[in-house]
Design a protein around this motif. Structure first.
Motif, PDB file in Angstrom:
ATOM      1  N   CYS A 138       0.773  -1.328   0.075  1.00  0.00           N
ATOM      2  CA  CYS A 138      -0.032   0.055  -0.009  1.00  0.00           C
ATOM      3  C   CYS A 138       0.889   1.245  -0.110  1.00  0.00           C
ATOM      4  CB  CYS A 138      -0.969   0.022   1.167  1.00  0.00           C
ATOM      5  SG  CYS A 138      -2.361  -1.301   1.121  1.00  0.00           S
ATOM      6  N   ALA A 139       2.007   1.102   1.064  1.00  0.00           N
ATOM      7  CA  ALA A 139       2.943   2.375   0.954  1.00  0.00           C
ATOM      8  C   ALA A 139       3.417   2.573  -0.585  1.00  0.00           C
ATOM      9  CB  ALA A 139       3.890   2.346   1.901  1.00  0.00           C
ATOM     10  N   ARG A 140       3.976   1.625  -0.953  1.00  0.00           N
ATOM     11  CA  ARG A 140       4.463   1.579  -2.482  1.00  0.00           C
ATOM     12  C   ARG A 140       3.561   2.091  -3.371  1.00  0.00           C
ATOM     13  NH1 ARG A 140       7.579  -4.336  -2.501  1.00  0.00           N
ATOM     14  NH2 ARG A 140       9.354  -3.593  -1.156  1.00  0.00           N
ATOM     15  N   ALA A 141       2.228   1.705  -3.376  1.00  0.00           N
ATOM     16  CA  ALA A 141       1.281   2.071  -4.482  1.00  0.00           C
ATOM     17  C   ALA A 141       1.035   3.620  -4.127  1.00  0.00           C
ATOM     18  CB  ALA A 141       0.077   1.348  -4.171  1.00  0.00           C
ATOM     19  N   ALA A 142       0.902   3.899  -2.858  1.00  0.00           N
ATOM     20  CA  ALA A 142       0.477   5.436  -2.559  1.00  0.00           C
ATOM     21  C   ALA A 142       1.603   6.373  -3.147  1.00  0.00           C
ATOM     22  CB  ALA A 142       0.609   5.669  -1.153  1.00  0.00           C
ATOM     23  N   GLU A 143       2.903   6.019  -3.082  1.00  0.00           N
ATOM     24  CA  GLU A 143       3.948   6.881  -3.597  1.00  0.00           C
ATOM     25  C   GLU A 143       4.083   6.822  -5.247  1.00  0.00           C
ATOM     26  OE1 GLU A 143       7.547   7.055  -0.316  1.00  0.00           O
ATOM     27  OE2 GLU A 143       7.330   5.299  -1.584  1.00  0.00           O
ATOM     28  N   ALA A 144       3.696   5.614  -5.555  1.00  0.00           N
ATOM     29  CA  ALA A 144       3.708   5.674  -7.104  1.00  0.00           C
ATOM     30  C   ALA A 144       2.602   6.328  -7.688  1.00  0.00           C
ATOM     31  CB  ALA A 144       3.588   4.002  -7.339  1.00  0.00           C
ATOM     32  N   HIS A 145       1.612   6.654  -6.901  1.00  0.00           N
ATOM     33  CA  HIS A 145       0.357   7.370  -7.507  1.00  0.00           C
ATOM     34  C   HIS A 145      -0.068   8.727  -7.073  1.00  0.00           C
ATOM     35  CE1 HIS A 145      -0.424   3.200  -8.609  1.00  0.00           C
ATOM     36  NE2 HIS A 145      -1.212   3.611  -9.628  1.00  0.00           N
ATOM     37  N   GLY A 146       1.039   9.400  -6.628  1.00  0.00           N
ATOM     38  CA  GLY A 146       1.265  10.628  -6.363  1.00  0.00           C
ATOM     39  C   GLY A 146       0.960  11.235  -4.822  1.00  0.00           C
ATOM     40  N   GLY A 147       1.012  10.191  -3.886  1.00  0.00           N
ATOM     41  CA  GLY A 147       0.716  10.379  -2.595  1.00  0.00           C
ATOM     42  C   GLY A 147       2.111  10.377  -1.630  1.00  0.00           C
ATOM     43  N   SER A 148       2.003  10.257  -0.373  1.00  0.00           N
ATOM     44  CA  SER A 148       3.414  10.093   0.242  1.00  0.00           C
ATOM     45  C   SER A 148       3.285   9.297   1.495  1.00  0.00           C
ATOM     46  CB  SER A 148       3.881  11.451   0.656  1.00  0.00           C
ATOM     47  OG  SER A 148       2.874  12.134   1.380  1.00  0.00           O
ATOM     48  N   VAL A 149       4.154   8.859   2.019  1.00  0.00           N
ATOM     49  CA  VAL A 149       4.415   8.036   3.294  1.00  0.00           C
ATOM     50  C   VAL A 149       4.964   8.788   4.505  1.00  0.00           C
ATOM     51  CG1 VAL A 149       5.371   5.882   4.284  1.00  0.00           C
ATOM     52  CG2 VAL A 149       4.563   5.795   2.028  1.00  0.00           C
ATOM     53  N   LEU A 150       3.987   8.931   5.349  1.00  0.00           N
ATOM     54  CA  LEU A 150       4.429   9.810   6.457  1.00  0.00           C
ATOM     55  C   LEU A 150       5.301   9.190   7.718  1.00  0.00           C
ATOM     56  CD1 LEU A 150       1.341  12.357   6.995  1.00  0.00           C
ATOM     57  CD2 LEU A 150       3.222  12.510   5.632  1.00  0.00           C
ATOM     58  N   THR A 151       4.707   8.098   7.858  1.00  0.00           N
ATOM     59  CA  THR A 151       5.500   7.001   8.833  1.00  0.00           C
ATOM     60  C   THR A 151       4.996   5.643   8.410  1.00  0.00           C
ATOM     61  OG1 THR A 151       3.639   7.002  10.410  1.00  0.00           O
ATOM     62  CG2 THR A 151       5.257   8.647  10.814  1.00  0.00           C
ATOM     63  N   LYS A 152       6.026   4.749   8.782  1.00  0.00           N
ATOM     64  CA  LYS A 152       5.805   3.264   8.367  1.00  0.00           C
ATOM     65  C   LYS A 152       6.399   2.375   9.380  1.00  0.00           C
ATOM     66  CE  LYS A 152       6.207  -0.013   4.587  1.00  0.00           C
ATOM     67  NZ  LYS A 152       6.910  -0.896   5.554  1.00  0.00           N
ATOM     68  N   ASP A 153       5.739   1.126   9.600  1.00  0.00           N
ATOM     69  CA  ASP A 153       6.523   0.173  10.251  1.00  0.00           C
ATOM     70  C   ASP A 153       5.915  -1.180   9.629  1.00  0.00           C
ATOM     71  OD1 ASP A 153       4.099  -0.401  11.532  1.00  0.00           O
ATOM     72  OD2 ASP A 153       4.845   0.715  13.397  1.00  0.00           O
ATOM     73  N   SER A 154       6.223  -2.254  10.179  1.00  0.00           N
ATOM     74  CA  SER A 154       5.858  -3.634   9.778  1.00  0.00           C
ATOM     75  C   SER A 154       4.355  -3.557   9.820  1.00  0.00           C
ATOM     76  CB  SER A 154       6.410  -4.740  10.475  1.00  0.00           C
ATOM     77  OG  SER A 154       6.026  -4.956  11.786  1.00  0.00           O
ATOM     78  N   THR A 155       3.544  -3.067  10.599  1.00  0.00           N
ATOM     79  CA  THR A 155       2.238  -3.415  10.770  1.00  0.00           C
ATOM     80  C   THR A 155       1.155  -2.130  10.388  1.00  0.00           C
ATOM     81  OG1 THR A 155       1.929  -2.748  13.086  1.00  0.00           O
ATOM     82  CG2 THR A 155       2.518  -4.709  12.760  1.00  0.00           C
ATOM     83  N   GLU A 156       1.785  -1.014  10.204  1.00  0.00           N
ATOM     84  CA  GLU A 156       1.000   0.202  10.001  1.00  0.00           C
ATOM     85  C   GLU A 156       1.799   1.304   9.355  1.00  0.00           C
ATOM     86  OE1 GLU A 156      -1.799   1.473  13.109  1.00  0.00           O
ATOM     87  OE2 GLU A 156      -0.339   3.239  13.486  1.00  0.00           O
ATOM     88  N   ALA A 157       1.246   2.140   8.544  1.00  0.00           N
ATOM     89  CA  ALA A 157       1.635   3.174   7.529  1.00  0.00           C
ATOM     90  C   ALA A 157       0.919   4.326   7.824  1.00  0.00           C
ATOM     91  CB  ALA A 157       1.920   2.738   6.369  1.00  0.00           C
ATOM     92  N   VAL A 158       1.173   5.514   7.750  1.00  0.00           N
ATOM     93  CA  VAL A 158       0.338   6.860   8.006  1.00  0.00           C
ATOM     94  C   VAL A 158       0.411   7.334   6.458  1.00  0.00           C
ATOM     95  CG1 VAL A 158      -0.276   9.130   8.602  1.00  0.00           C
ATOM     96  CG2 VAL A 158       0.410   7.205  10.330  1.00  0.00           C
ATOM     97  N   LEU A 159      -0.332   7.313   5.606  1.00  0.00           N
ATOM     98  CA  LEU A 159      -0.139   7.870   4.116  1.00  0.00           C
ATOM     99  C   LEU A 159      -1.056   9.179   4.056  1.00  0.00           C
ATOM    100  CD1 LEU A 159      -0.994   4.585   2.348  1.00  0.00           C
ATOM    101  CD2 LEU A 159       1.424   5.268   3.376  1.00  0.00           C
ATOM    102  N   ARG A 160      -0.540   9.801   2.847  1.00  0.00           N
ATOM    103  CA  ARG A 160      -1.207  11.211   2.508  1.00  0.00           C
ATOM    104  C   ARG A 160      -1.417  11.003   1.008  1.00  0.00           C
ATOM    105  NH1 ARG A 160       1.926  16.042   4.498  1.00  0.00           N
ATOM    106  NH2 ARG A 160       0.515  15.594   6.417  1.00  0.00           N
ATOM    107  N   ASP A 161      -2.800  11.458   0.833  1.00  0.00           N
ATOM    108  CA  ASP A 161      -3.134  11.024  -0.862  1.00  0.00           C
ATOM    109  C   ASP A 161      -2.775  12.408  -1.696  1.00  0.00           C
ATOM    110  OD1 ASP A 161      -5.143  13.022  -0.466  1.00  0.00           O
ATOM    111  OD2 ASP A 161      -6.798  11.805  -0.283  1.00  0.00           O
TER     112      ASP A 161
END
Length: 267
Positions: free
Chosen positions: A230-253
């Motif tokens: 999900c994090a990779r897809a977010a970055e590939a489609h114009g979003g960003s990853v704010l924080t990430k670990d093995s169980t959770e990621a905060v994303l921005r569209d």
């Protein structure tokens, strides 16, 4: 008032807000660019889309045919921020709005009629935005709960003060059939509905912080099978990853709306 969840004229059990009052029952996104938003969430969360009767600016997201969220391309038109908002089921919208205002909260919009129900958009006394819904819930309530989102979390100034506010407004822990139960676990206030964790409240947000992500706000958590994908897809489609670990990621569209993806295995 009809307290039978099987409403007249239906062939399936339809749960109303009278039976699970106080629980999160829907999430909605205000966005600017509808096409970009649909592409982004389709790639990140695998959502498909269908139109609704409210107009061309509105869509409902589907997961395996189950409605899981709504989007409204009105952020620019209404001069508001792109953001995710949780809606809570209430037995009576007018009464809930009155309780919010009596306790220092603010009414932004409504209550408005959206058959088969009524909705209002509000903010609590610390400025966190939320909605209420009176009426029929999604057709397959249990399937919606198991699909997405996982839960919603309130980041606020004082978790106990917020729990009192929402508890009085949404009638938590009243002992009535269908109400939510409130517990304290690991430094957070935890809300349960039907035994499931549906909301958490944590202290620490700052009302005057220049960064909106630090101010009091409700964060929507979507349950996913693969956080990294999900994090990779977010970055590939114009979003960003704010924080990430093995169980959770905060994303921005791409419009700036913030949300969290949470591993189903960690729920």
């Amino acid at each position: 008032m009809n307290h039978d969840p099987r409403l007249p004229g239906t062939t399936a059990d339809v749960v109303s807000s009278h039976h699970v009052f106080g629980a999160p029952c829907w999430v909605s996104l205000t966005c600017r660019d509808q096409a970009t938003t649909e592409d982004f969430y389709g790639a990140v969360l695998g959502w498909e889309w269908k139109p609704v009767k409210l107009g061309e600016r509105f869509r409902v997201a589907l997961v395996d045919g189950t409605p899981v969220a709504g989007i409204a391309a009105v952020a620019s038109m209404w001069q508001m921020a792109a953001a995710w908002t949780p809606y809570f089921a209430v037995a009576g919208a007018d009464e809930a709005v009155a309780r919010v205002q009596e306790r220092g909260g603010t009414l932004a919009v409504g209550p408005l009629s959206f058959p088969p129900g009524r909705a209002a958009l509000l903010s609590d006394r610390d400025g966190a935005t939320f909605g209420i819904w009176e009426g029929e819930l999604v057709a397959d309530w249990e399937r919606w709960r198991r699909a997405q989102p996982a839960f919603v979390r309130l980041h606020t100034r004082d978790a106990f003060d917020a729990a009192i506010f929402y508890g009085e407004v949404l009638e938590w822990a009243t002992g009535r059939p269908g109400c939510c139960e409130v517990e304290y676990e690991g430094g957070e206030v935890v809300l349960r509905s039907g035994g499931d964790v549906v909301a958490r409240i944590e202290s620490g947000a700052l009302g005057s912080a220049p960064d909106p992500s630090i101010r009091p706000h409700w964060q929507v958590h979507f349950a996913v099978s693969d956080v990294t994908a999900c994090a990779r897809a977010a970055e590939a489609h114009g979003g960003s990853v704010l924080t990430k670990d093995s169980t959770e990621a905060v994303l921005r569209d791409p419009d700036g709306a913030q949300f969290t993806v949470t591993s189903r295995r960690s729920r």
